[in-house]
Design an enzyme around this catalytic site. Sequence first.
Site, PDB file in Angstrom:
ATOM      1  CB  CYS A 163      -0.955   0.006   1.193  1.00 25.91           C
ATOM      2  SG  CYS A 163      -2.281  -1.216   1.065  1.00 25.91           S
ATOM      3  CB  SER A 164       4.046   2.249   1.286  1.00 28.77           C
ATOM      4  OG  SER A 164       3.430   2.235   2.558  1.00 28.77           O
TER       5      SER A 164
END
Length: 380
Positions: A163-164
Amino acid sequence: MNNTPPLTGRPVISATGLFTPSESISNEELVASFNQYVDRFNADNEAAIAAGEVDALSHSSVEFIEKASGIKARHVMSKAPILDPATMAPRLDDRPNDEISVMAEIGVIAAKQALERAGRDVADVDAVLCAASNMQRAYPAMAIEIQQALGIDGFGFDMNVACSSATFGIQTAADYVRAGNAKSVLVVSPEITSGHLNWCDRDSHFIFGDVATAVLVEDAAIAPANHWEVLSTKLKTVFSNNIRNNFGFLNRANPESAQDADKLFVQEGRKVFKEVVPMVAQMIVDEAEKLQMDPATLRRLWLHQANAGMNRLIAQKVLGHEANDDESPTVLDTYGNTSSAGSIIAFHLNSDDLASGDTGMICSFGAGYSAGTVFVRKVA
């Protein structure tokens, strides 16, 4: 005579782009489908459940989903199969190798929008980074296919920090600009997250949606008049098994293994909440201090769109008060969790109204654990 201005080594965000699938699944539709699946499963396994050999499944509800996440709907690339109780997964047709892949296709749409908004020609772009949580294939790199489809003469590569990924991609692109190795870099995040979600798991079946975003990171010397100066970028990783997906080429030999629970998205949600919120909030505050900036003066926070409760607490720790929708806008309710693209969607849809000189912060966090921040200032 060469009229190109000398490069500065100062990275900016020139523009962003967004592709949104046309199909959307509401919580009401999702719950109706899931509960039909539960009823069928419990009926098919009635004897085993009675004997204590199999656990009965429980119904989901709209109230449960919205309380747990804040999500009300999600866009998807393949709606009908997901809502079919006999399938409960997206189904996208295989394409021949001479056709553009679906992940590259939606990435190209987002990238073209970013280029158009910046008034940028593809000839000016040096690199493409495809930063996403799950790639459609191992190789060739999705980034190189996107690069080829756009007609960019340069280089590209894939990167995955769950998700980063998008914020890690932005720092990577910014570092190329800072070092003088590139003047214009596209960070493209096509997130077909519906493919690695277990739609049969009550605790997570509502979380993810599909989307694609693009961020054009450039040297300030060639940026359009309206752009965002990148004040700083900061990345952090701490290993954790609390969010995990074990699917990969080493377990494809057994066709049934892809259906195992740990070959799709799994998480220990309560542990993630407890451990990630303070880590991310402190990371933001520390970076603001390095910039000699009071974090309470940040005009807007574009936070990762995973969970409304997490965002509320992080914003409160950073700003010193509970943030309103203007200070910390959300797209989670209509897009769901779109992994690395979430904070970029929030920025894309909620940044044009800020005035010159306003500062804000893009932040993502997720599996790894991983977290990335991008502090920006509006220039007009």
